[in-house]
Design a protein around this motif. Structure first.
Motif, mmCIF file in Angstrom:
data_model
loop_
_atom_site.group_PDB
_atom_site.id
_atom_site.type_symbol
_atom_site.label_atom_id
_atom_site.label_comp_id
_atom_site.label_asym_id
_atom_site.label_seq_id
_atom_site.Cartn_x
_atom_site.Cartn_y
_atom_site.Cartn_z
ATOM 1 N N ARG A 320 0.921 -1.170 0.033
ATOM 2 C CA ARG A 320 -0.023 0.005 0.104
ATOM 3 C C ARG A 320 0.970 1.319 0.025
ATOM 4 N N GLY A 321 1.196 1.567 -1.091
ATOM 5 C CA GLY A 321 2.338 2.777 -1.316
ATOM 6 C C GLY A 321 2.076 3.910 -1.743
ATOM 7 N N VAL A 322 2.892 4.945 -1.904
ATOM 8 C CA VAL A 322 2.792 5.912 -2.427
ATOM 9 C C VAL A 322 4.110 6.608 -2.921
ATOM 10 N N CYS A 323 4.381 7.258 -4.013
ATOM 11 C CA CYS A 323 5.648 7.937 -4.407
ATOM 12 C C CYS A 323 5.782 9.226 -3.815
ATOM 13 N N SER A 324 7.293 9.541 -3.314
ATOM 14 C CA SER A 324 7.546 10.531 -2.776
ATOM 15 C C SER A 324 9.019 11.167 -3.393
ATOM 16 N N HIS A 325 9.072 12.570 -3.616
ATOM 17 C CA HIS A 325 10.176 13.113 -4.009
ATOM 18 C C HIS A 325 10.972 13.492 -2.519
ATOM 19 N N GLU A 326 12.154 13.822 -2.692
ATOM 20 C CA GLU A 326 12.852 14.225 -1.401
ATOM 21 C C GLU A 326 12.890 15.754 -1.369
ATOM 22 N N GLU A 327 11.830 16.169 -0.843
ATOM 23 C CA GLU A 327 11.551 17.726 -0.988
ATOM 24 C C GLU A 327 10.582 18.213 0.174
ATOM 25 N N ASN A 328 11.007 19.081 0.872
ATOM 26 C CA ASN A 328 10.022 19.737 1.935
ATOM 27 C C ASN A 328 9.333 20.846 1.014
ATOM 28 N N PRO A 329 7.955 20.758 1.144
ATOM 29 C CA PRO A 329 7.078 21.834 0.332
ATOM 30 C C PRO A 329 7.534 23.129 0.917
ATOM 31 N N PHE A 330 7.383 23.009 2.345
ATOM 32 C CA PHE A 330 7.381 24.168 2.991
ATOM 33 C C PHE A 330 8.388 25.285 2.727
ATOM 34 N N ILE A 331 9.633 24.539 2.426
ATOM 35 C CA ILE A 331 10.992 25.582 2.091
ATOM 36 C C ILE A 331 10.719 26.314 0.913
ATOM 37 N N PRO A 332 10.525 25.731 -0.418
ATOM 38 C CA PRO A 332 10.385 24.483 -0.925
ATOM 39 C C PRO A 332 12.051 24.278 -1.261
ATOM 40 N N GLY A 333 12.537 23.041 -0.704
ATOM 41 C CA GLY A 333 13.718 22.837 -1.091
ATOM 42 C C GLY A 333 14.282 21.095 -0.426
ATOM 43 N N PRO A 335 15.186 18.515 1.975
ATOM 44 C CA PRO A 335 14.835 18.552 3.618
ATOM 45 C C PRO A 335 16.436 18.972 4.073
ATOM 46 N N ARG A 336 16.253 20.029 5.244
ATOM 47 C CA ARG A 336 17.345 20.272 5.876
ATOM 48 C C ARG A 336 17.727 19.623 7.133
ATOM 49 N N ALA A 337 16.651 19.064 7.496
ATOM 50 C CA ALA A 337 16.834 18.115 8.800
ATOM 51 C C ALA A 337 15.807 17.159 8.971
ATOM 52 N N THR A 338 16.307 16.110 9.900
ATOM 53 C CA THR A 338 15.476 14.915 9.814
ATOM 54 C C THR A 338 13.887 14.945 10.065
ATOM 55 N N SER A 339 13.692 16.059 10.844
ATOM 56 C CA SER A 339 12.153 16.204 11.148
ATOM 57 C C SER A 339 11.425 16.523 9.703
ATOM 58 N N ASP A 340 12.039 17.294 8.668
ATOM 59 C CA ASP A 340 11.437 17.174 7.342
ATOM 60 C C ASP A 340 11.137 15.836 6.679
ATOM 61 N N ILE A 341 11.969 15.059 7.136
ATOM 62 C CA ILE A 341 11.887 13.679 6.538
ATOM 63 C C ILE A 341 10.616 12.801 7.341
ATOM 64 N N ILE A 342 10.717 13.188 8.437
ATOM 65 C CA ILE A 342 9.452 12.413 9.490
ATOM 66 C C ILE A 342 8.217 13.006 9.052
ATOM 67 N N GLU A 365 20.022 8.818 3.709
ATOM 68 C CA GLU A 365 20.208 7.680 4.551
ATOM 69 C C GLU A 365 19.277 7.748 5.569
ATOM 70 N N ASN A 366 18.995 8.831 6.212
ATOM 71 C CA ASN A 366 18.123 8.877 7.339
ATOM 72 C C ASN A 366 16.829 8.521 6.978
ATOM 73 N N THR A 367 16.287 8.704 5.837
ATOM 74 C CA THR A 367 15.133 8.346 5.349
ATOM 75 C C THR A 367 14.842 6.790 5.614
ATOM 76 N N SER A 368 15.608 6.225 5.107
ATOM 77 C CA SER A 368 15.669 4.372 5.319
ATOM 78 C C SER A 368 15.565 4.186 6.541
ATOM 79 N N ARG A 369 16.571 4.676 7.750
ATOM 80 C CA ARG A 369 16.786 4.324 8.833
ATOM 81 C C ARG A 369 15.510 4.892 9.715
ATOM 82 N N LEU A 370 14.681 5.819 9.223
ATOM 83 C CA LEU A 370 13.421 6.292 9.759
ATOM 84 C C LEU A 370 12.410 5.412 9.492
ATOM 85 N N ALA A 371 12.510 4.870 8.067
ATOM 86 C CA ALA A 371 11.552 3.947 7.936
ATOM 87 C C ALA A 371 11.440 2.516 8.543
ATOM 88 N N ASP A 372 12.766 2.171 8.814
ATOM 89 C CA ASP A 372 13.015 1.058 9.574
ATOM 90 C C ASP A 372 12.429 1.112 10.880
#
Ligand code: GCU
Length: 608
Positions: A320-333, A335-342, A365-372
């Motif tokens: 049950r998935g979704v695609c995602s780019h690596e971008e914080n829409p609020f910057i937009p840019g 991610p600058r911190a782990t909280s953006d990825i969370i 790398e933090n994205t896959s660690r957080l997904a873990d």
């Protein structure tokens, strides 16, 4: 010899090829390091003035660089120097340059980064300068001594600097260039913002003289009863006893590395809580050698296909998935911190996802660690995207280097189940050869995970056919389709379509989607209205449910993202609007259509 410290400097020759670094240290954040993030000085260098002149290389000074790498300081009032890092403005690292200065929003070219730092290297220790990602090409020097060059915007690289490091003040100069090129990976045409810069952490890492450089520890292929892996030491004292200990699971073993510093091991499993998205159990693994030790939280699960099913720990699962780019829409840019990825992963969880396709390049790398730890399965991909320079050998080497680095980096992640070797690559014999080589590389590098790619579908007489020859090399047949958006048929007309998928393998719809401007409401026939997107998802779900071996979907996509290809001023304005969440974080109507679909799928598979 008369030296003019002007911009008319001699051309520098970096004789290194772009992939000279030999691998990088596993689990870098568990090592001793100094974080070199922060404000770095920068110089925009449109004409690469700091890198060239018109007299050619001075061979005798190859080791000692010139140009902006010298970071020259004016010594006397009459000395002519036409740049000065210390007096230049600064940019955040990590961060793309495009979102930090309006003048750089569309900038593609060279920017020089420089920062100084103070350290006191300890005797008997080794030091590595680690970049977790720089887009796209980085020439790196320390204290005016060349370290090397790296190409590829989304994977880590490091240089040993034990010899080059001063006791006290040091300075790093990085020439970054993000010019799009046909022969690059990605090539010069793609549907996302070409964010340039030092986009992820920079670390100065300290290790013992012989240290645990690399290791893999996972369950053996399709085997819930045995863990297997290897340990690789780096240094002079290569034959050592290594203890691998997982106290919570009551598992341990001791092995001895051979003369090359390598040891393989197998550990029979007694009692283990296998990792699942619902119960993302991680165990602390302690690896200890005579001279070094490293710990890591690792989950253990098996992933395989059986006929048309995908089995997680032996049980059939629907992704049950979704695609995602690596971008914080609020910057937009970027991610600058782990909280953006969370934030991004939490949105996926709210959609009731158990799976995310990280498009179209290796994410942090933090994205896959957080997904873990958050409990999300991952599809990870390298940017072999659209029309690549198929017959260019260095392009193939580049692509293979990127998949090698991605697998090297995330091979211990329970969350990562699929390596994707590309997206929407049009059929041709040259493409075939290239992509088959990529599939072979991925399979050879990791036999415990699945390999796929986002393929293209063809339509004839209301039949959607997927018969791409590359499918024979893939564990899962995935394809992108936009019936009801990029077709003449409107959403309510697409149910006429049937599917002809020539492989008896699990199928994932790796993209389906429609644009909607958040907050724009109209009838469901009005493009870019939330109602159109909502209707699109309703009709798509009905259509794709005809596929008997459908085992997953990753609609395009989680949240609106920036793209210079989307310039409709009324609805897009530089944004791809296919997000289920708008750039202001508002959930669009279609979000709930997909959420419902996933709630039903979860129920359907909970008894399997
Ligand atoms: C393509 C592509 C995406 C793109 C999307 C779109 O299929 O894979 O990168 O953004 O479709 O058109 O919105």
């Amino acid at each position: 010899m008369y030296k003019r410290y002007s911009l008319l400097l001699i051309t520098l020759i970096f004789t290194f090829n772009a992939f000279s670094q030999t691998g990088f240290t596993q689990n870098i954040y568990a090592r001793n390091y100094v974080n070199l993030d922060g404000r770095w000085h920068y110089i925009v260098d449109l004409y690469e003035t700091g890198f060239r002149g018109f007299h050619g290389a001075r061979a005798d000074e190859e080791e000692k660089l010139s140009g902006f790498f010298e970071n020259k300081q004016q010594q006397s009032k009459s000395e002519l120097i036409e740049y000065n890092f210390e007096k230049s403005p600064t940019l955040n690292v990590p961060g793309d340059w495009n979102s930090q200065d309006d003048k750089l929003l569309y900038y593609e070219g060279t920017i020089w980064y420089q920062r100084s730092f103070n350290v006191h290297p300890q005797p008997g220790k080794r030091y590595f300068l680690r970049f977790n990602a720089v887009n796209y090409e980085a020439y790196v020097s320390l204290n005016d001594i060349k370290l090397g060059v790296h190409a590829g915007g989304f994977t880590p690289f490091e240089f040993e600097v034990t010899k080059q490091l001063n006791d006290g003040n040091n300075f790093i100069v990085v020439k970054v260039n993000n010019t799009r090129k046909k022969e690059n990976i990605p090539t010069d045409n793609f549907d996302w913002w070409n964010y340039g810069g030092i986009t992820r952490d920079v670390l100065l890492v300290e290790t013992p003289s012989t240290f645990i450089k690399d290791y893999k520890i996972q369950l053996a292929k399709n085997d819930l009863k045995n863990m297997e892996g290897f340990i690789q030491l780096d240094g002079t004292d290569l034959s050592q006893q290594i203890k691998i200990n997982i106290p919570e699971a009551g598992l341990q073993t001791t092995v001895t590395t051979d003369a090359t510093g390598k040891a393989h091991f197998t550990i029979p499993v007694k009692q283990l809580t296998y990792w699942t998205p619902e119960n993302p159990k991680l165990y602390t693994v302690h690896i200890t050698s005579t001279t070094d030790s490293v710990n890591e939280a690792i989950g253990f699960r098996t992933i395989e296909t059986k006929g048309v099913d995908i089995l997680l720990n032996g049980r059939s699962i629907f992704l049950r998935g979704v695609c995602s780019h690596e971008e914080n829409p609020f910057i937009p840019g970027r991610p600058r911190a782990t909280s953006d990825i969370i934030m991004l992963l939490t949105w996926a969880k709210e959609l009731n996802c158990n799976f995310v396709r990280l498009a179209h390049y290796p994410h942090n790398e933090n994205t896959s660690r957080l997904a873990d730890s958050m409990g999300l399965l991952l599809w990870e991909e390298v940017p072999v995207y659209w029309t690549i320079d198929w017959t260019n050998d260095s392009t193939l080497r580049n692509a293979q280097h990127q998949i090698t680095d991605l697998i090297q980096r995330d091979k211990n992640r329970a969350s990562t189940i699929i390596w994707s070797i590309g997206n929407e690559t049009p059929n041709s014999p040259e493409r075939e050869k290239f992509m088959e080589a990529m599939a072979d590389s991925a399979h050879a590098l990791d036999n415990t995970r699945l390999v796929s790619a986002a393929l293209l579908a063809h339509t004839a007489n209301d039949t959607i056919t997927i018969n791409d020859a590359l499918g024979k090399k893939l564990d899962i047949v995935s394809f992108n389709e936009y019936y009801g958006w990029y077709t003449k048929e409107m959403p309510w007309e697409i149910n006429k379509f049937n599917f002809n998928i020539t492989y008896n393998k699990p199928v994932i719809i790796s993209e389906l989607g429609a644009g909607a401007l958040g907050g724009f409401h109209a009838d469901s026939a009005t493009r870019f209205s939330e109602e159109y997107q909502q209707r699109f998802y309703q009709d798509q779900i009905q259509m794709i449910s005809k596929i008997s071996n459908l085992r997953g979907t990753t609609p395009w996509l989680l949240v609106d993202f920036r793209s210079p290809k989307r310039m409709n001023p009324e609805y897009q304005d530089g944004w791809n609007r296919k997000g289920l969440i708008s750039e202001t974080g508002q959930k669009k109507k279609a979000f709930y259509v997909l959420q419902d679909f996933y709630t039903n799928k979860e129920k359907e598979y909970s008894n399997k």
